[in-house]
Design a protein around this motif. Structure first.
Motif, PDB file in Angstrom:
ATOM      1  N   ARG A 210      43.863  36.181  36.863  1.00 26.22           N
ATOM      2  CA  ARG A 210      43.308  37.366  37.497  1.00 26.22           C
ATOM      3  C   ARG A 210      41.884  37.495  37.317  1.00 26.22           C
ATOM      4  NH1 ARG A 210      42.338  42.692  37.102  1.00 26.22           N
ATOM      5  NH2 ARG A 210      42.868  42.519  34.724  1.00 26.22           N
ATOM      6  N   LEU A 211      41.573  37.195  36.114  1.00 25.58           N
ATOM      7  CA  LEU A 211      40.162  37.641  35.638  1.00 25.58           C
ATOM      8  C   LEU A 211      38.959  36.476  35.517  1.00 25.58           C
ATOM      9  CD1 LEU A 211      41.329  39.601  32.587  1.00 25.58           C
ATOM     10  CD2 LEU A 211      40.158  40.426  34.580  1.00 25.58           C
ATOM     11  N   VAL A 212      39.761  35.139  35.539  1.00 27.53           N
ATOM     12  CA  VAL A 212      38.703  34.075  35.545  1.00 27.53           C
ATOM     13  C   VAL A 212      37.797  34.070  36.384  1.00 27.53           C
ATOM     14  CG1 VAL A 212      38.306  31.642  35.595  1.00 27.53           C
ATOM     15  CG2 VAL A 212      40.198  32.559  34.151  1.00 27.53           C
ATOM     16  N   SER A 213      37.987  34.313  37.597  1.00 25.96           N
ATOM     17  CA  SER A 213      37.079  34.053  38.839  1.00 25.96           C
ATOM     18  C   SER A 213      36.034  35.269  38.742  1.00 25.96           C
ATOM     19  CB  SER A 213      37.802  33.904  40.114  1.00 25.96           C
ATOM     20  OG  SER A 213      38.451  35.018  40.360  1.00 25.96           O
ATOM     21  N   SER A 214      36.453  36.164  38.101  1.00 28.20           N
ATOM     22  CA  SER A 214      35.616  37.487  38.273  1.00 28.20           C
ATOM     23  C   SER A 214      34.356  37.683  37.187  1.00 28.20           C
ATOM     24  CB  SER A 214      36.475  38.641  37.916  1.00 28.20           C
ATOM     25  OG  SER A 214      37.171  38.796  36.887  1.00 28.20           O
ATOM     26  N   LEU A 215      34.484  36.330  36.054  1.00 27.18           N
ATOM     27  CA  LEU A 215      33.668  36.373  35.100  1.00 27.18           C
ATOM     28  C   LEU A 215      32.082  35.817  35.588  1.00 27.18           C
ATOM     29  CD1 LEU A 215      35.839  34.751  32.389  1.00 27.18           C
ATOM     30  CD2 LEU A 215      35.237  36.999  32.644  1.00 27.18           C
ATOM     31  N   ASP A 216      31.278  36.186  34.702  1.00 30.21           N
ATOM     32  CA  ASP A 216      29.886  35.967  35.118  1.00 30.21           C
ATOM     33  C   ASP A 216      29.247  34.870  34.442  1.00 30.21           C
ATOM     34  OD1 ASP A 216      29.728  37.711  37.154  1.00 30.21           O
ATOM     35  OD2 ASP A 216      29.296  39.395  35.891  1.00 30.21           O
ATOM     36  N   GLY A 217      28.409  33.921  34.620  1.00 31.50           N
ATOM     37  CA  GLY A 217      27.642  32.831  33.962  1.00 31.50           C
ATOM     38  C   GLY A 217      28.336  32.175  33.005  1.00 31.50           C
ATOM     39  N   ASP A 218      27.701  32.354  31.885  1.00 29.41           N
ATOM     40  CA  ASP A 218      28.379  31.482  30.666  1.00 29.41           C
ATOM     41  C   ASP A 218      29.677  31.760  30.614  1.00 29.41           C
ATOM     42  OD1 ASP A 218      25.873  30.252  30.543  1.00 29.41           O
ATOM     43  OD2 ASP A 218      24.993  31.502  29.083  1.00 29.41           O
ATOM     44  N   GLN A 219      29.799  32.941  30.566  1.00 26.98           N
ATOM     45  CA  GLN A 219      31.488  33.350  30.256  1.00 26.98           C
ATOM     46  C   GLN A 219      32.543  32.578  30.998  1.00 26.98           C
ATOM     47  OE1 GLN A 219      31.693  37.658  30.414  1.00 26.98           O
ATOM     48  NE2 GLN A 219      32.349  37.529  28.330  1.00 26.98           N
ATOM     49  N   HIS A 220      32.243  32.669  32.405  1.00 26.25           N
ATOM     50  CA  HIS A 220      33.019  31.841  33.340  1.00 26.25           C
ATOM     51  C   HIS A 220      32.879  30.053  33.007  1.00 26.25           C
ATOM     52  CE1 HIS A 220      33.355  29.635  37.315  1.00 26.25           C
ATOM     53  NE2 HIS A 220      34.543  30.534  37.305  1.00 26.25           N
ATOM     54  N   LYS A 221      31.799  29.628  32.694  1.00 27.19           N
ATOM     55  CA  LYS A 221      31.871  28.228  32.379  1.00 27.19           C
ATOM     56  C   LYS A 221      32.576  28.022  31.227  1.00 27.19           C
ATOM     57  CE  LYS A 221      27.471  27.479  34.696  1.00 27.19           C
ATOM     58  NZ  LYS A 221      25.917  26.948  34.388  1.00 27.19           N
ATOM     59  N   LEU A 222      32.600  28.965  30.202  1.00 31.05           N
ATOM     60  CA  LEU A 222      33.327  28.494  28.756  1.00 31.05           C
ATOM     61  C   LEU A 222      34.898  28.754  29.076  1.00 31.05           C
ATOM     62  CD1 LEU A 222      33.007  28.398  25.870  1.00 31.05           C
ATOM     63  CD2 LEU A 222      32.933  30.945  25.694  1.00 31.05           C
ATOM     64  N   ALA A 223      35.026  29.624  29.983  1.00 32.47           N
ATOM     65  CA  ALA A 223      36.607  29.633  30.473  1.00 32.47           C
ATOM     66  C   ALA A 223      37.205  28.486  31.141  1.00 32.47           C
ATOM     67  CB  ALA A 223      36.681  31.029  31.211  1.00 32.47           C
ATOM     68  N   VAL A 224      36.545  28.255  32.035  1.00 34.50           N
ATOM     69  CA  VAL A 224      36.730  26.815  32.868  1.00 34.50           C
ATOM     70  C   VAL A 224      36.751  25.537  32.001  1.00 34.50           C
ATOM     71  CG1 VAL A 224      36.061  25.268  34.701  1.00 34.50           C
ATOM     72  CG2 VAL A 224      35.953  27.828  34.936  1.00 34.50           C
ATOM     73  N   ALA A 225      35.792  25.655  30.909  1.00 32.26           N
ATOM     74  CA  ALA A 225      35.856  24.552  30.086  1.00 32.26           C
ATOM     75  C   ALA A 225      36.961  24.498  29.149  1.00 32.26           C
ATOM     76  CB  ALA A 225      34.529  24.433  29.074  1.00 32.26           C
ATOM     77  N   GLY A 226      37.233  25.758  28.761  1.00 28.05           N
ATOM     78  CA  GLY A 226      38.608  25.933  27.940  1.00 28.05           C
ATOM     79  C   GLY A 226      39.964  25.677  28.679  1.00 28.05           C
ATOM     80  N   GLY A 227      39.918  25.929  29.800  1.00 32.77           N
ATOM     81  CA  GLY A 227      41.047  25.284  30.951  1.00 32.77           C
ATOM     82  C   GLY A 227      40.947  23.945  30.999  1.00 32.77           C
ATOM     83  N   ASN A 277      46.914  24.780  34.839  1.00 35.97           N
ATOM     84  CA  ASN A 277      45.761  24.161  35.561  1.00 35.97           C
ATOM     85  C   ASN A 277      45.961  24.516  37.103  1.00 35.97           C
ATOM     86  OD1 ASN A 277      46.150  22.247  32.876  1.00 35.97           O
ATOM     87  ND2 ASN A 277      44.157  22.980  33.318  1.00 35.97           N
ATOM     88  N   GLY A 278      47.305  24.390  37.445  1.00 42.25           N
ATOM     89  CA  GLY A 278      47.776  24.679  39.024  1.00 42.25           C
ATOM     90  C   GLY A 278      47.568  25.759  39.390  1.00 42.25           C
ATOM     91  N   THR A 279      48.032  26.876  38.512  1.00 40.82           N
ATOM     92  CA  THR A 279      48.039  28.252  39.038  1.00 40.82           C
ATOM     93  C   THR A 279      47.162  29.294  38.416  1.00 40.82           C
ATOM     94  OG1 THR A 279      50.168  28.701  37.749  1.00 40.82           O
ATOM     95  CG2 THR A 279      50.341  27.794  39.791  1.00 40.82           C
ATOM     96  N   VAL A 280      47.097  29.161  36.891  1.00 42.40           N
ATOM     97  CA  VAL A 280      46.617  30.116  36.310  1.00 42.40           C
ATOM     98  C   VAL A 280      45.151  30.057  36.612  1.00 42.40           C
ATOM     99  CG1 VAL A 280      45.980  30.890  33.926  1.00 42.40           C
ATOM    100  CG2 VAL A 280      48.088  30.348  34.426  1.00 42.40           C
ATOM    101  N   PHE A 281      44.482  28.790  36.289  1.00 42.99           N
ATOM    102  CA  PHE A 281      42.982  28.639  36.468  1.00 42.99           C
ATOM    103  C   PHE A 281      42.724  28.525  38.102  1.00 42.99           C
ATOM    104  CE2 PHE A 281      43.445  28.039  32.007  1.00 42.99           C
ATOM    105  CZ  PHE A 281      42.056  28.605  31.775  1.00 42.99           C
TER     106      PHE A 281
END
Length: 603
Positions: A210-227, A277-281
């Motif tokens: 629910r929250l990943v797409s709402s993150l801004d800037g570096d936080q979003h990139k960090l979350a995507v990199a973790g995924g 990876n298919g549903t959470v991210f």
């Protein structure tokens, strides 16, 4: 009986984990002498009986879960009565119930077969099998990313011991490789979780999604990199290329029942890729990278697996490469990212697991009757049970190659149908059809070596080869052929029931893509329907505890929404906190517009 049913229904998800867990503890308490004395140990029949009974009970439980999930209901079990995302939850839905049934359909005949002889070749066989089942079932049921890591570690630790079951230098040598690879994967798993938690502030799957797409800037990139780092980890578990070269050799040295039950472990990786990876991210940036990479990886893995099978020099490695090829087919289907493709992937997943397990059991049959030739793909004298073995191999070959009217054929047809509106449709169809053709060629080659080109046995009684041939067993190892027939029979029944199963898998694919349903079911919501969560993540926020002193907490109003009434009335909620809750409820009968946790003032 009504009280028992109510209790079982209230604690449904966790019971499937507790059954193998308690079975393992009981088996440990029974003790286990050295492997050389297990056959004479009076406790061995008890171990076998407890192990088989537990597996059957697990199968019954899984089927009952399937009946609950088939209604579309998502069952959430809150551990310690704390709601998500503040507490750890187990989630029983269509997908997890489906995977649980598959796990136990495989486990029951394999454990039954191993109980005849294989379990006496090493210590704590049944204990480790049930620890493995505990880890697998937990991985399928957890709704928390860190708990997924925990259950992965449980099943991996059990697999380390099982891989060495029966001892031997090759098992130890490849066992070290297997442990090293998985320790590296576990380290990457923890790093990925740290990146996600550091940016999102939560590890609950529904909340992270629910929250990943709402993150801004570096936080979003960090979350995507973790995924994406988790995707690499799951890829290692699923044995996709280029991190899956370990599988053919490793599974080839495992004992027959261990190799058979290990076929479900790669599917845990596939499940994690689909679930996480298919549903959470489900984020545009994450999905773009994930889908493009996954399709290329799937195509290469599928093609590489069948090429490796054609060149294999041992039957067990041949099966390992065929497993690798089927993993590629599953990844292709997931990469298409539509409901029909995911449904087809789930249907094919069951087929690929059971047929690979049956093939590994068949390798044990061949090894026992070919003497010094074992499972080497070299021309040898005809085995004594040639007709039965040839017929069994022929059936397995037709199923694994994907020829009609068997389940492999239907699974690939469903996958091909799902390519209708998919980019790179031509590439997908071409690779699947070419791989199927090459699979037939590979199977034909192995059949010629094992049966058609087999030489007549030595008839001269003066020759040493005559005595060696006569010493070979007349029949397959006890229960070996029966276990194979059980798995093949299950696959034939799978074809007969293809229509309702396809309907179920289609409904499963639709359900796991319905993020709103998961958020509504798993997360608590305020009066305005907004999820109560920890965003934006504030690492300076320290919630008050009973032992933290009397500190003003602006979030006391939310406490009744995230814990149960018995916990709220328990001793761990201080009187001062109870007064704060009551005062804030009186001051603000509805939760304010901003339901995110507010930072506490420094004291």
């Amino acid at each position: 009986m009504f009280d028992f049913y109510s209790f079982w229904h209230a604690h449904a998800p966790i019971i499937s984990i507790l059954i193998p867990a308690f079975t393992s503890f009981i088996l440990v308490l029974l003790g286990n002498p050295g492997s050389g004395s297990l056959k004479q140990d009076w406790r061995q029949p008890w171990r076998r009986g407890i192990s088989i009974a537990s597996a059957v009970l697990g199968l019954i439980t899984a089927i009952s879960y399937l009946s609950i999930a088939s209604t579309g209901q998502i069952t959430v079990y809150q551990l310690s009565e704390w709601s998500a995302p503040f507490g750890i939850v187990l989630v029983l839905d269509r997908l997890s119930a489906f995977m649980l049934v598959l796990t136990y359909i495989l486990a029951v005949p394999v454990i039954w077969y191993a109980s005849e002889n294989w379990d006496t070749r090493g210590r704590y066989f049944h204990t480790m099998v049930h620890f493995l089942l505990m880890g697998i079932t937990g991985a399928f049921l957890t709704g928390d990313l860190f708990n997924l890591f925990v259950f992965f570690e449980i099943l991996l630790m059990a697999s380390y011991v099982l891989l060495l079951h029966g001892q031997g230098r090759p098992r130890f040598q490849l066992g070290v490789h297997y442990v090293t690879i998985n320790l590296l994967a576990s380290a990457l798993f923890l790093i990925g979780l740290g990146m996600i938690y550091g940016s999102v502030g939560s590890l609950n799957m529904a909340d992270v999604g629910r929250l990943v797409s709402s993150l801004d800037g570096d936080q979003h990139k960090l979350a995507v990199a973790g995924g994406l780092l988790l995707f690499v980890v799951f890829g290692i578990k699923a044995a996709m290329l280029p991190v899956g070269f370990w599988l053919p050799k490793t599974y080839a040295v495992a004992s027959t029942p261990v190799a058979a039950i290990f076929t479900i472990m790669t599917k845990v990786g596939i499940y994690a890729i689909l679930r996480v990876n298919g549903t959470v991210f489900d984020d545009a940036m994450a999905q773009s990278i994930f889908k493009n990479c996954l399709l290329i990886i799937g195509l290469i893995t599928s093609f590489y697996g069948v090429i490796g099978a054609i060149g294999a020099e041992r039957l067990r490695r041949f099966v390992g490469f065929m497993v690798l090829s089927s993993i590629g087919t599953l990844l292709i289907s997931i990469a298409m990212f539509n409901t029909q493709a995911w449904a087809a992937a789930l249907y094919y997943l069951v087929h690929s697991t059971l047929i690979a397990a049956a093939f590994y059991l068949f390798c044990g049959w061949m090894t026992s009757q070919r003497g010094a030739f074992k499972d080497h793909l070299k021309v040898a004298p005809r085995i004594k049970q040639e007709k039965a073995a040839a017929f069994t191999y022929f059936t397995i070959a037709l199923m694994m190659a994907g020829l009609p009217p068997f389940s492999g054929f239907l699974g690939k047809v469903f996958i091909l149908q799902a390519t209708a509106e998919t980019p790179y449709q031509g590439w997908i169809i071409a690779v699947i059809l070419i791989v199927s053709l090459l699979s037939i060629i590979a199977m034909t080659r192995v059949g010629f070596i094992l049966f058609w080109r087999a030489t007549p046995p030595e008839e001269d009684q003066k020759e040493a080869a005559y005595a060696e041939y006569q010493a070979l067993p007349e029949l397959a190892p006890k229960r070996n052929d029966t276990a194979i027939y059980i798995l093949l029979g299950a696959l034939m029944l799978y074809v007969v029931c293809a229509a309702p199963i396809q309907n179920y898998t289609l409904a499963t694919a639709q359900q796991i893509q319905n993020h709103a349903l998961y958020n509504q079911t798993i997360l608590k919501h305020d009066a305005q329907g907004r999820p109560i969560s920890v965003q934006p993540y504030d690492p300076s926020y320290l919630p008050e505890t009973k032992y933290g002193g009397e500190v003003e907490d602006p979030n006391a109003l939310l406490i009744p929404d995230i814990i149960s009434k018995p916990t709220l009335q328990g001793e761990h909620i201080s009187e001062y906190k109870q007064r704060q809750i009551a005062e804030q409820v009186l001051e603000a009968p509805t939760i304010p517009n901003n339901t995110q946790l507010k930072p506490m003032e420094d004291h």
